[in-house]
Design a protein around this motif. Structure first.
Motif, mmCIF file in Angstrom:
data_model
loop_
_atom_site.group_PDB
_atom_site.id
_atom_site.type_symbol
_atom_site.label_atom_id
_atom_site.label_comp_id
_atom_site.label_asym_id
_atom_site.label_seq_id
_atom_site.Cartn_x
_atom_site.Cartn_y
_atom_site.Cartn_z
ATOM 1 N N MET A 1 0.842 -1.193 0.000
ATOM 2 C CA MET A 1 0.000 0.000 0.000
ATOM 3 C C MET A 1 0.879 1.246 0.000
ATOM 4 S SD MET A 1 -2.831 1.254 2.820
ATOM 5 C CE MET A 1 -4.045 0.053 2.310
ATOM 6 N N GLY A 2 0.509 2.233 -0.816
ATOM 7 C CA GLY A 2 1.261 3.480 -0.868
ATOM 8 C C GLY A 2 1.005 4.359 0.335
ATOM 9 N N LYS A 3 1.660 5.475 0.375
ATOM 10 C CA LYS A 3 1.540 6.386 1.519
ATOM 11 C C LYS A 3 0.822 7.677 1.168
ATOM 12 C CE LYS A 3 5.509 4.484 3.936
ATOM 13 N NZ LYS A 3 6.783 4.742 4.646
ATOM 14 N N ILE A 4 0.212 7.738 -0.020
ATOM 15 C CA ILE A 4 -0.575 8.889 -0.419
ATOM 16 C C ILE A 4 -2.042 8.520 -0.326
ATOM 17 C CG2 ILE A 4 -1.071 10.540 -2.249
ATOM 18 C CD1 ILE A 4 1.764 10.749 -1.120
ATOM 19 N N TYR A 5 -2.825 9.299 0.392
ATOM 20 C CA TYR A 5 -4.237 9.012 0.586
ATOM 21 C C TYR A 5 -5.085 10.139 -0.003
ATOM 22 C CZ TYR A 5 -2.467 5.509 3.807
ATOM 23 O OH TYR A 5 -1.795 4.444 4.345
ATOM 24 N N ILE A 6 -6.142 9.756 -0.717
ATOM 25 C CA ILE A 6 -7.020 10.721 -1.357
ATOM 26 C C ILE A 6 -8.282 10.887 -0.519
ATOM 27 C CG2 ILE A 6 -8.338 11.232 -3.436
ATOM 28 C CD1 ILE A 6 -6.365 9.474 -4.967
ATOM 29 N N PRO A 7 -8.658 12.118 -0.153
ATOM 30 C CA PRO A 7 -9.859 12.334 0.652
ATOM 31 C C PRO A 7 -11.121 11.815 -0.048
ATOM 32 C CG PRO A 7 -8.511 14.316 0.597
ATOM 33 C CD PRO A 7 -7.940 13.372 -0.430
ATOM 34 N N ALA A 8 -12.034 11.265 0.727
ATOM 35 C CA ALA A 8 -13.308 10.789 0.188
ATOM 36 C C ALA A 8 -14.319 11.924 0.209
ATOM 37 C CB ALA A 8 -13.819 9.615 1.016
ATOM 38 N N SER A 9 -15.054 12.073 -0.874
ATOM 39 C CA SER A 9 -16.087 13.108 -0.950
ATOM 40 C C SER A 9 -17.480 12.538 -0.734
ATOM 41 C CB SER A 9 -16.031 13.819 -2.311
ATOM 42 O OG SER A 9 -16.206 12.882 -3.366
ATOM 43 N N ALA A 10 -17.589 11.193 -0.768
ATOM 44 C CA ALA A 10 -18.869 10.517 -0.559
ATOM 45 C C ALA A 10 -18.609 9.104 -0.067
ATOM 46 C CB ALA A 10 -19.669 10.485 -1.861
ATOM 47 N N ALA A 11 -19.613 8.499 0.540
ATOM 48 C CA ALA A 11 -19.458 7.156 1.099
ATOM 49 C C ALA A 11 -19.073 6.137 0.031
ATOM 50 C CB ALA A 11 -20.754 6.731 1.785
ATOM 51 N N ASP A 12 -19.581 6.297 -1.183
ATOM 52 C CA ASP A 12 -19.279 5.334 -2.244
ATOM 53 C C ASP A 12 -17.791 5.296 -2.597
ATOM 54 O OD1 ASP A 12 -21.865 4.463 -2.449
ATOM 55 O OD2 ASP A 12 -22.398 5.758 -4.131
ATOM 56 N N ASN A 13 -17.047 6.355 -2.263
ATOM 57 C CA ASN A 13 -15.602 6.354 -2.524
ATOM 58 C C ASN A 13 -14.887 5.281 -1.709
ATOM 59 O OD1 ASN A 13 -15.575 9.989 -2.618
ATOM 60 N ND2 ASN A 13 -15.922 8.556 -4.280
ATOM 61 N N TRP A 14 -15.503 4.835 -0.618
ATOM 62 C CA TRP A 14 -14.874 3.851 0.254
ATOM 63 C C TRP A 14 -14.830 2.458 -0.373
ATOM 64 C CZ3 TRP A 14 -15.398 4.401 6.185
ATOM 65 C CH2 TRP A 14 -15.398 5.757 6.555
ATOM 66 N N ALA A 15 -15.776 2.169 -1.267
ATOM 67 C CA ALA A 15 -15.935 0.808 -1.794
ATOM 68 C C ALA A 15 -14.688 0.299 -2.501
ATOM 69 C CB ALA A 15 -17.127 0.751 -2.745
ATOM 70 N N GLN A 16 -13.950 1.196 -3.158
ATOM 71 C CA GLN A 16 -12.797 0.775 -3.949
ATOM 72 C C GLN A 16 -11.694 0.133 -3.112
ATOM 73 O OE1 GLN A 16 -10.390 4.236 -5.348
ATOM 74 N NE2 GLN A 16 -11.841 5.466 -4.140
ATOM 75 N N PHE A 17 -11.697 0.383 -1.800
ATOM 76 C CA PHE A 17 -10.633 -0.134 -0.948
ATOM 77 C C PHE A 17 -10.950 -1.497 -0.341
ATOM 78 C CE2 PHE A 17 -10.423 4.581 -0.613
ATOM 79 C CZ PHE A 17 -9.253 4.746 -1.335
ATOM 80 N N LEU A 18 -12.158 -1.988 -0.558
ATOM 81 C CA LEU A 18 -12.540 -3.298 -0.023
ATOM 82 C C LEU A 18 -11.831 -4.417 -0.779
ATOM 83 C CD1 LEU A 18 -16.391 -2.712 0.313
ATOM 84 C CD2 LEU A 18 -14.777 -2.960 2.212
ATOM 85 N N ALA A 19 -11.546 -5.491 -0.065
ATOM 86 C CA ALA A 19 -10.906 -6.640 -0.699
ATOM 87 C C ALA A 19 -11.825 -7.258 -1.751
ATOM 88 C CB ALA A 19 -10.538 -7.679 0.360
ATOM 89 N N GLU A 20 -13.143 -7.308 -1.449
ATOM 90 C CA GLU A 20 -14.132 -7.846 -2.383
ATOM 91 C C GLU A 20 -15.331 -6.895 -2.442
ATOM 92 O OE1 GLU A 20 -14.517 -12.371 -2.266
ATOM 93 O OE2 GLU A 20 -13.850 -11.929 -0.223
ATOM 94 N N PRO A 21 -15.213 -5.793 -3.206
ATOM 95 C CA PRO A 21 -16.272 -4.781 -3.254
ATOM 96 C C PRO A 21 -17.643 -5.336 -3.641
ATOM 97 C CG PRO A 21 -14.287 -3.976 -4.305
ATOM 98 C CD PRO A 21 -14.066 -5.430 -4.043
ATOM 99 N N THR A 22 -17.703 -6.219 -4.628
ATOM 100 C CA THR A 22 -18.985 -6.752 -5.078
ATOM 101 C C THR A 22 -19.692 -7.525 -3.972
ATOM 102 O OG1 THR A 22 -18.114 -6.961 -7.333
ATOM 103 C CG2 THR A 22 -20.118 -8.194 -6.813
#
Length: 224
Positions: A1-22
């Motif tokens: 994992m890198g050390k640069i983090y992008i702020p989330a603007s909405a709850a749906d932005n969180w889904a991309q970080f899940l191991a199994e989003p679907t």
């Protein structure tokens, strides 16, 4: 994992970080409920703030930043402890490392006995590391493995950021308090008689004071 983090603007932005989003990003599941709750709060959700207020050592803690699905490396294998949210907080001049474990109906993974099968040298190394990190002499086989590594991750990040306090907080949206008994059994290892909506001080581990807590989330987020 890198050390640069992008702020989330909405709850749906969180889904991309899940191991199994679907599989996990579904209405009524903990990942989605937790994301909407914390994103709406723009800081600590009300129930989390109230739980912090029950602990003298953490009352008045403010949130500096939160990182969804924050991974913490552990020895004894490649699998990391993936915090649903990791929070760096501050109380007066002290920093606080907070590992958030979101829950609805799912258990805290397998018991230690189940996780150990099949037994491997790596699992032995990891269990010994977790036991020592938590300042325990031994871990009963009936304890849930997830509670061990999630709590250890709070301590490890406290050490990394030179924080004085580490908190493992279960943020549960289950309206029947599912799996609270497993959390209570884990807290009992530290001499704690766990309560709902309460943060308890456990013990000092090295330079870090460990705390455990459970906050009950609102049912409104189960339909978001």
């Amino acid at each position: 994992m890198g050390k640069i983090y992008i702020p989330a603007s909405a709850a749906d932005n969180w889904a991309q970080f899940l191991a199994e989003p679907t599989k996990h990003w579904r209405t009524g599941y903990s990942a989605r409920s937790l994301a909407h709750c914390w994103q709406d709060a723009e800081g600590f959700p009300k129930e989390v703030l109230e739980a912090l207020g029950t602990c003298d050592a953490l009352r008045g803690t403010t949130m500096l930043l939160g990182i969804p699905e924050h991974q913490v490396a552990l020895p004894g294998g490649s699998t990391k402890s993936q915090n649903d949210v990791w929070v760096l907080g501050r109380r007066d001049e002290e920093l606080v490392s907070i590992a958030i474990e979101g829950k609805v109906a799912e258990p805290f993974d397998r018991t230690v006995a189940e996780w150990l099968e099949p037994r491997t040298p790596g699992k032995h190394v990891r269990l010994q590391f977790l036991t020592e990190t938590l300042g325990l002499r031994e871990v009963p086989p009936s304890i849930r493995y997830q509670l061990l590594h999630r709590t250890a991750s709070a301590i490890l990040e406290a050490e990394r950021f030179n924080a004085s306090h580490a908190l493992m907080l279960v943020h549960s949206f289950s309206q029947t308090h599912a799996w609270f008994d497993d959390y209570r059994a884990f807290a009992a290892l530290f001499g704690i008689d766990a309560e709902l909506n309460h943060v308890h001080s456990a013990k000092k581990v090295g330079r870090v004071t460990l705390h455990l807590g459970w906050a009950c989330g609102s049912s409104e987020y189960l339909s978001r």
